[in-house]
Design a protein around this motif. Structure first.
Motif, PDB file in Angstrom:
ATOM      1  N   GLY A  32      -1.053   3.305  -2.581  1.00 14.35           N
ATOM      2  CA  GLY A  32      -1.019   3.212  -1.132  1.00 14.35           C
ATOM      3  C   GLY A  32      -2.255   2.548  -0.542  1.00 14.35           C
ATOM      4  O   GLY A  32      -2.280   2.209   0.638  1.00 14.35           O
ATOM      5  N   GLY A  78      -3.254  -0.329  -1.021  1.00 10.55           N
ATOM      6  CA  GLY A  78      -2.983  -1.732  -0.723  1.00 10.55           C
ATOM      7  C   GLY A  78      -3.268  -2.619  -1.923  1.00 10.55           C
ATOM      8  O   GLY A  78      -3.496  -3.822  -1.782  1.00 10.55           O
ATOM      9  N   LYS A  79      -3.240  -2.030  -3.092  1.00 10.93           N
ATOM     10  CA  LYS A  79      -3.615  -2.757  -4.311  1.00 10.93           C
ATOM     11  C   LYS A  79      -2.659  -3.915  -4.611  1.00 10.93           C
ATOM     12  O   LYS A  79      -3.094  -5.032  -4.853  1.00 10.93           O
ATOM     13  CB  LYS A  79      -3.642  -1.770  -5.479  1.00 10.93           C
ATOM     14  CG  LYS A  79      -4.235  -2.336  -6.750  1.00 10.93           C
ATOM     15  CD  LYS A  79      -4.763  -1.233  -7.654  1.00 10.93           C
ATOM     16  CE  LYS A  79      -3.760  -0.115  -7.832  1.00 10.93           C
ATOM     17  NZ  LYS A  79      -2.641  -0.474  -8.702  1.00 10.93           N
ATOM     18  N   THR A  80      -1.362  -3.647  -4.578  1.00 10.65           N
ATOM     19  CA  THR A  80      -0.390  -4.691  -4.912  1.00 10.65           C
ATOM     20  C   THR A  80      -0.479  -5.854  -3.922  1.00 10.65           C
ATOM     21  O   THR A  80      -0.527  -7.021  -4.314  1.00 10.65           O
ATOM     22  CB  THR A  80       1.039  -4.116  -4.912  1.00 10.65           C
ATOM     23  OG1 THR A  80       1.037  -2.912  -5.685  1.00 10.65           O
ATOM     24  CG2 THR A  80       2.022  -5.089  -5.514  1.00 10.65           C
ATOM     25  N   THR A  81      -0.517  -5.515  -2.652  1.00  6.62           N
ATOM     26  CA  THR A  81      -0.644  -6.533  -1.610  1.00  6.62           C
ATOM     27  C   THR A  81      -1.921  -7.346  -1.824  1.00  6.62           C
ATOM     28  O   THR A  81      -1.923  -8.576  -1.732  1.00  6.62           O
ATOM     29  CB  THR A  81      -0.714  -5.864  -0.218  1.00  6.62           C
ATOM     30  OG1 THR A  81       0.343  -4.919  -0.115  1.00  6.62           O
ATOM     31  CG2 THR A  81      -0.616  -6.867   0.900  1.00  6.62           C
ATOM     32  N   LYS A 132      -6.810  -2.909   5.285  1.00  6.58           N
ATOM     33  CA  LYS A 132      -6.250  -2.321   6.511  1.00  6.58           C
ATOM     34  C   LYS A 132      -7.278  -2.178   7.634  1.00  6.58           C
ATOM     35  O   LYS A 132      -7.190  -1.262   8.450  1.00  6.58           O
ATOM     36  CB  LYS A 132      -5.586  -0.982   6.203  1.00  6.58           C
ATOM     37  CG  LYS A 132      -4.580  -1.082   5.045  1.00  6.58           C
ATOM     38  CD  LYS A 132      -3.753   0.168   4.884  1.00  6.58           C
ATOM     39  CE  LYS A 132      -3.107   0.196   3.503  1.00  6.58           C
ATOM     40  NZ  LYS A 132      -2.258   1.351   3.290  1.00  6.58           N
ATOM     41  N   ASP A 165      -7.464  -4.008  10.016  1.00  6.20           N
ATOM     42  CA  ASP A 165      -6.797  -4.416  11.250  1.00  6.20           C
ATOM     43  C   ASP A 165      -6.066  -3.241  11.875  1.00  6.20           C
ATOM     44  O   ASP A 165      -5.527  -3.346  12.960  1.00  6.20           O
ATOM     45  CB  ASP A 165      -5.769  -5.512  10.948  1.00  6.20           C
ATOM     46  CG  ASP A 165      -4.766  -5.060   9.896  1.00  6.20           C
ATOM     47  OD1 ASP A 165      -5.216  -4.547   8.849  1.00  6.20           O
ATOM     48  OD2 ASP A 165      -3.565  -5.197  10.124  1.00  6.20           O
ATOM     49  N   GLY A 171      -4.608  -7.478   7.315  1.00  7.93           N
ATOM     50  CA  GLY A 171      -3.190  -7.626   7.626  1.00  7.93           C
ATOM     51  C   GLY A 171      -2.358  -7.708   6.372  1.00  7.93           C
ATOM     52  O   GLY A 171      -2.885  -7.677   5.258  1.00  7.93           O
ATOM     53  N   GLU A 172      -1.047  -7.811   6.569  1.00 11.23           N
ATOM     54  CA  GLU A 172      -0.135  -7.775   5.440  1.00 11.23           C
ATOM     55  C   GLU A 172       0.217  -9.163   4.917  1.00 11.23           C
ATOM     56  O   GLU A 172       0.887  -9.296   3.910  1.00 11.23           O
ATOM     57  CB  GLU A 172       1.139  -7.029   5.841  1.00 11.23           C
ATOM     58  CG  GLU A 172       0.846  -5.581   6.207  1.00 11.23           C
ATOM     59  CD  GLU A 172       2.075  -4.830   6.631  1.00 11.23           C
ATOM     60  OE1 GLU A 172       2.691  -4.174   5.781  1.00 11.23           O
ATOM     61  OE2 GLU A 172       2.431  -4.909   7.821  1.00 11.23           O
TER      62      GLU A 172
HETATM   63  P1  GDP Z   1      -0.469   0.019  -3.446  1.00 12.05           P
HETATM   64  O1  GDP Z   1       0.338   1.268  -3.573  1.00 12.05           O
HETATM   65  O2  GDP Z   1      -1.922   0.321  -3.494  1.00 12.05           O
HETATM   66  O3  GDP Z   1      -0.062  -1.055  -4.361  1.00 12.05           O
HETATM   67  O4  GDP Z   1      -0.241  -0.477  -1.939  1.00 12.05           O
HETATM   68  P2  GDP Z   1       0.637  -1.656  -1.347  1.00 12.05           P
HETATM   69  O5  GDP Z   1       0.044  -2.972  -1.686  1.00 12.05           O
HETATM   70  O6  GDP Z   1       2.064  -1.443  -1.676  1.00 12.05           O
HETATM   71  O7  GDP Z   1       0.345  -1.424   0.204  1.00 12.05           O
HETATM   72  C1  GDP Z   1       0.707  -0.259   0.893  1.00 12.05           C
HETATM   73  C2  GDP Z   1       1.049  -0.640   2.330  1.00 12.05           C
HETATM   74  O8  GDP Z   1      -0.116  -1.090   2.992  1.00 12.05           O
HETATM   75  C3  GDP Z   1       2.050  -1.776   2.435  1.00 12.05           C
HETATM   76  O9  GDP Z   1       2.928  -1.499   3.501  1.00 12.05           O
HETATM   77  C4  GDP Z   1       1.181  -2.982   2.744  1.00 12.05           C
HETATM   78  O10 GDP Z   1       1.883  -3.982   3.467  1.00 12.05           O
HETATM   79  C5  GDP Z   1       0.091  -2.367   3.584  1.00 12.05           C
HETATM   80  N1  GDP Z   1      -1.161  -3.119   3.558  1.00 12.05           N
HETATM   81  C6  GDP Z   1      -1.896  -3.521   2.491  1.00 12.05           C
HETATM   82  N2  GDP Z   1      -3.005  -4.163   2.884  1.00 12.05           N
HETATM   83  C7  GDP Z   1      -3.001  -4.183   4.239  1.00 12.05           C
HETATM   84  C8  GDP Z   1      -3.912  -4.689   5.252  1.00 12.05           C
HETATM   85  O11 GDP Z   1      -4.986  -5.259   5.003  1.00 12.05           O
HETATM   86  N3  GDP Z   1      -3.535  -4.482   6.554  1.00 12.05           N
HETATM   87  C9  GDP Z   1      -2.375  -3.847   6.890  1.00 12.05           C
HETATM   88  N4  GDP Z   1      -2.097  -3.689   8.186  1.00 12.05           N
HETATM   89  N5  GDP Z   1      -1.537  -3.349   5.974  1.00 12.05           N
HETATM   90  C10 GDP Z   1      -1.822  -3.520   4.668  1.00 12.05           C
END
Ligand code: GDP
Length: 298
Positions: A108, A110-113, A251, A253, A278-279
């Motif tokens: 959660g 934001g690792k994958t993103t 995140k 933003d 951002g996403e």
């Molecule tokens: P993981 O579980 O760590 O791989 O997390 P994800 O990459 O799936 O991200 C979790 C949520 O956070 C998703 O809905 C992403 O779109 C959101 N997210 C990731 N980075 C950012 C960011 O810099 N800004 C915003 N607003 N959302 C983000």
């Protein structure tokens, strides 16, 4: 379209309003310092960094005989920039062939993103990228990476099941064979309860080192900028276990309270390579202390 700096400002302003407004027309007295203390604590700066900043600010106000609130704000700005500057460190590419990055972070965060954004960033800097889907515990994570890789012309090394360390090892060998510039090893953010996350991650790190001496060259932790002192605890725990080389704070933003960077600077100064605002794929920016402080205070 809003620029990344506007997004950062919009994010930080939601909670740092107090930092912005408390100086307006203020007198320099104990009330001002009290309000500043609260504002810094609310911004997630933590007790240690807050106390440090207040003490340094009072000293400066005295020694420089500041009389206007705006001067005090400028002094705070300078102190914050000085505090955050050590966190500003560009990621140096091309030091190794391949450059191996291991990327950690709780689910959660934001690792994958971030991996997607970072891969894109690297490609625009003329680096070929190979991804290792090291989160073998979440089928969805693997699939997500595979789809993303296909779309962006990035090879993804994945195995149906099995050992994340073996996937990482294979990825490094594969990158050597293909002359790829950068390997990014994704890792799990949570494990089935009988396994210990840090032990698994240490093992992956060790096995990567067997595949290439000195690797991984970067050990990055992705933290969610909204999670305040919790994120700080993650930095400490992952750094203790893995000796981090860099952070990516996501995140910012959102509803983030940028003070977390002051807390990191004061208690565990791991460089912040990038911030996420951002996403979208372009929403990853190198961290710049001055820009960040201005976004926080304006
Ligand atoms: P993981 O579980 O760590 O791989 O997390 P994800 O990459 O799936 O991200 C979790 C949520 O956070 C998703 O809905 C992403 O779109 C959101 N997210 C990731 N980075 C950012 C960011 O810099 N800004 C915003 N607003 N959302 C983000």
């Amino acid at each position: 379209k809003r620029s990344w700096l506007q997004k950062l400002k919009a994010g930080l302003s939601k909670t740092s309003t107090n930092l912005t407004t408390l100086f307006v027309g203020a007198k320099i007295d104990d009330d001002l310092y009290d309000e500043l203390e609260s504002a810094l604590l609310v911004s997630d700066a933590g007790v240690e960094a807050t106390q440090f900043l207040l003490d340094a600010l009072k000293k400066k106000v005295k020694s420089e005989k500041l009389t206007e609130a705006q001067q005090v704000k400028d002094a705070l700005r300078a102190l914050l920039i000085e505090m955050l500057a050590p966190l500003q460190k560009p990621m140096v590419l091309g030091r190794h062939q391949p450059l191996v990055m291991m990327i950690a972070g709780v689910n959660g965060a934001g690792k994958t993103t971030t991996i997607g954004k970072l891969a894109k960033h690297l490609q625009t800097h003329h680096q070929s990228v190979l991804l290792a889907a090291g989160d073998t515990f979440r089928a969805a994570a693997r699939e997500q990476l595979a789809i993303w890789g296909a779309r962006n012309d990035v090879t993804v090394i994945a195995q149906e099941s099995g050992d994340p360390a073996a996937v990482a090892f294979d990825a490094v060998q594969s990158a050597k064979a293909r002359n790829v510039n950068v390997v990014m090893v994704d890792t799990a953010g949570r494990l089935p309860t009988q396994l210990h996350l840090m032990e698994e991650l240490k093992k992956i790190k060790r096995v990567i080192g067997k595949g290439m001496e000195g690797a991984p060259h970067e050990l990055l932790l992705v933290i969610d900028g909204n999670t305040g002192q919790n994120a700080l605890a993650q930095v400490k725990a992952f750094d203790d276990a893995l000796q981090l080389t860099g952070l990516i704070v996501t995140k910012l933003d959102g509803t983030a309270k940028g003070g977390i960077l002051a807390a990191i600077a004061k208690t565990r100064p791991v460089p912040v390579y990038f911030i996420g605002v951002g996403e979208q794929i372009e929403d990853l920016q190198p961290f710049n202390a001055e820009e960040f402080v201005d976004a926080l205070l304006s």
